[in-house]
Structure formats: structure tokens, C-alpha cells
Design an enzyme around this catalytic site. Structure first.
Site, PDB file in Angstrom:
ATOM      1  CG  HIS A 110      -1.774   1.137   1.107  1.00  0.00           C
ATOM      2  ND1 HIS A 110      -3.073   1.045   0.658  1.00  0.00           N
ATOM      3  CD2 HIS A 110      -1.783   2.527   1.607  1.00  0.00           C
ATOM      4  CE1 HIS A 110      -3.854   2.256   0.785  1.00  0.00           C
ATOM      5  NE2 HIS A 110      -3.014   3.004   1.344  1.00  0.00           N
ATOM      6  CB  CYS A 111       2.005   3.262  -2.878  1.00  0.00           C
ATOM      7  SG  CYS A 111       3.242   4.632  -2.953  1.00  0.00           S
ATOM      8  CB  VAL A 112       1.148   7.152   1.914  1.00  0.00           C
ATOM      9  CG1 VAL A 112       0.877   6.065   3.038  1.00  0.00           C
ATOM     10  CG2 VAL A 112       2.824   7.165   1.755  1.00  0.00           C
TER      11      VAL A 112
END
Length: 307
Positions: free
Chosen positions: A154-156
Site C-alpha cells: 500500500h503506497c501512501v
């Protein structure tokens, strides 16, 4: 013990909520860096040089063309990664049954009752949080609250999970970000050197500060993104994801490693014209089920087909 477990669950929930809120800030940060770089390169440094005469005008034109081309590809790839759903498990999904090999449906009879209690079952898995079947290489994202097909992480920065359907877009975002930040760093390097020399630098204090900030930010991004890019290139070459690379493996060889070329095609497709853009050709989508994130040929299947 019960209170400790409840506290841990609450802390994890707060952490996931913070990541969701952080994502919007990251988009603004990306656009902010782009804006500062654009102002420093176009308006402050190379835009005015277009009327300076030969050879400065030619150099300025070349830099501005390259800068804008890379910027378009960077933003295209970035928003493709942000807006493209990484892939979720279809409702009532069931694994395919290979009738030619005589494989029985693992969901029939008493075998299905053993699925949840047998985590070593590679064919059928059940997500305890979603209470649904999980395709191969699928993982549950605590931030998104759902299972993601071929989840990498999960990439912010893209406010999204990176999975089967947007992994290519994410890689191209890293690639074009590295190229763009490198071009900006090199093009602003003469101005940065001038800050520490006795030469007179044209411009107001605000424009000079913006140029200095743009150089430092782009240099930092170029160095950091280069490390991530090298890491993901190695993952693509081995046909694995960040999550899979850190999982404990007992087998010496990864079952989905089909060789570098086929591993590359499972992410970027077979049509070379589409390799450098965040999209797939209709032909690739039709003939490559792997791009949909539900079916992944293993090395055993590939070897048996060749045989």
C-alpha cells in the site's frame, strides 16, 4: 491479555486511518514539488533563455522540450496509479478446475472445510477478514480493508494499493520520476554552483530561493527513487512482489519465476509499443489472462506445456 489485544487492534486501526489521511497530503506534496520544479526550470531559468540567442536559446529549447515530455509521462503514470483499481476478488470467485489433468474441485465435499485450517494449501485460500476465497498471490490490505490481487504494497504516495492492475503504472511513475528529477537536477546544477561562487546571479531573492529549493528537492527525490526503482526491477525480473519477497520461503526456487523475459511481459505486456505508457493493448488484455490478476502460470505448468 484481552485488554492488550484490544489495545493493539485499536492502535492498528488508528495507524490505518492515519495512512488514509496521509495520502491526500502526499498528492499535494507531489504536485507541490512539480510546481516548484516547473517554476524554477521554465519561468526562472530556461524560459528567459529562449530569447538569449545562439547557443543558449537552442540549449534552453532542448531542455524545455525534454522537461515537458517527461513531465507529461510522469503525471500520466502517477494519476494512472492513483485512479486505477489495483484489482479485487470478483464476487463468488472460485478457482479454475483443470479437467484434463483430472483435478477435482477443491471446494467440493469435505475438502473445503479443511481450507481455512490448512494455510499450506497453495491452490485455495480463505481470507479470515473478508471471509472469502483468495486467488493465488492475493493479499489482504488493512488500509484499504479488502483483498488485493497480486498486492505489492500500500503506497501512501499514490493513495492506493499497488497490485495486479496498476503495478505497471506505478513502475512507470518511478521510472519517469527518476528521469524527470535527474533532468531538473542537472539543468539547475549551474545555478546551484553559482550560489557558492563570487559570480553575480540574476534574479530576485524569491526566485533564487525557489531555484535552490527545486535543486535540493529533485536531487533528494532522484537518489531515493533510484533505490526503489532498482529494487522493483529486481522484483519484476524474479516475478515476485514486495510482500512475497519478504515472506518466508521453504523452496529454493520461486514457483512463478518463468525467466526474465516472460516475467517482464507479465507486468508490461507483450506489445512493445505499450511498454513505456501506463496502458495495455486490447490484444494483450485478450491473450494474457495474467494481466487480470486471477491466473498465474507456475514454472511447473510452463515446463509441462513446453514438454
Amino acid at each position: 491479555m484481552h485488554r492488550s489485544g484490544a489495545t493493539m487492534a485499536w492502535n492498528v486501526f488508528k495507524f490505518c486511518t492515519a495512512l488514509r489521511g496521509l495520502g491526500s497530503i502526499m498528492i499535494l506534496l507531489v504536485l507541490g514539488v512539480v510546481g516548484v520544479s516547473y517554476y524554477a526550470v521554465v519561468f526562472t531559468t530556461y524560459g528567459p533563455a529562449l530569447t538569449a540567442g545562439w547557443p543558449d536559446s537552442v540549449i534552453a529549447m532542448a531542455v524545455l522540450i525534454l522537461f515537458h515530455c517527461l513531465l507529461v509521462m510522469l503525471l500520466w503514470s502517477y494519476f494512472a496509479a492513483v485512479l486505477t483499481d489495483p484489482g479485487c476478488v470478483p464476487p463468488n470467485w472460485r478457482p479454475a478446475v483443470d479437467e484434463e489433468r483430472g483435478e477435482a474441485d477443491p471446494l467440493n465435499g469435505s475438502e473445503f472445510s479443511n481450507v481455512q485450517s490448512d494455510p499450506s494449501n497453495q491452490q485455495v485460500r480463505v481470507c479470515r477478514k473478508c471471509n472469502q476465497l483468495k486467488p493465488p498471490r492475493c493479499h489482504h490490505c488493512s488500509v484499504c480493508g479488502r483483498c488485493v490481487l497480486k498486492m505489492d504494497h500500500h503506497c501512501v504516495w499514490v493513495v492506493n494499493c499497488v497490485g495486479a492492475l496498476n503495478y505497471k503504472h506505478f513502475l512507470l511513475f518511478l521510472f519517469y520520476t527518476f528521469l524527470e528529477t535527474t533532468v531538473v537536477t542537472v539543468s539547475l546544477l549551474p545555478n546551484f554552483v553559482s550560489f557558492f561562487s563570487d559570480a553575480e546571479i540574476p534574479g530576485t531573492p524569491s526566485t533564487l530561493a525557489t531555484t535552490f529549493l527545486a535543486f535540493v528537492l529533485n536531487l533528494a527525490f532522484a537518489l531515493s527513487v533510484f533505490g526503489f526503482l532498482v529494487m522493483h526491477i529486481s522484483l519484476v525480473a524474479a516475478n515476485t512482489t514486495t510482500i512475497e519477497a519478504y515472506e518466508k520461503k521453504t523452496t529454493p526456487k520461486w514457483r512463478y519465476d518463468l525467466g526474465r523475459r516472460k516475467n517482464f511481459e507479465q507486468v508490461f505486456g507483450m506489445d512493445k509499443q505499450y511498454w513505456l505508457i501506463p496502458a495495455y493493448s486490447e490484444e494483450d488484455i485478450r491473450r494474457m489472462p495474467v494481466l487480470q490478476g486471477l491466473e498465474y502460470p507456475s514454472k511447473l505448468d510452463f515446463d509441462s506445456q513446453e514438454y
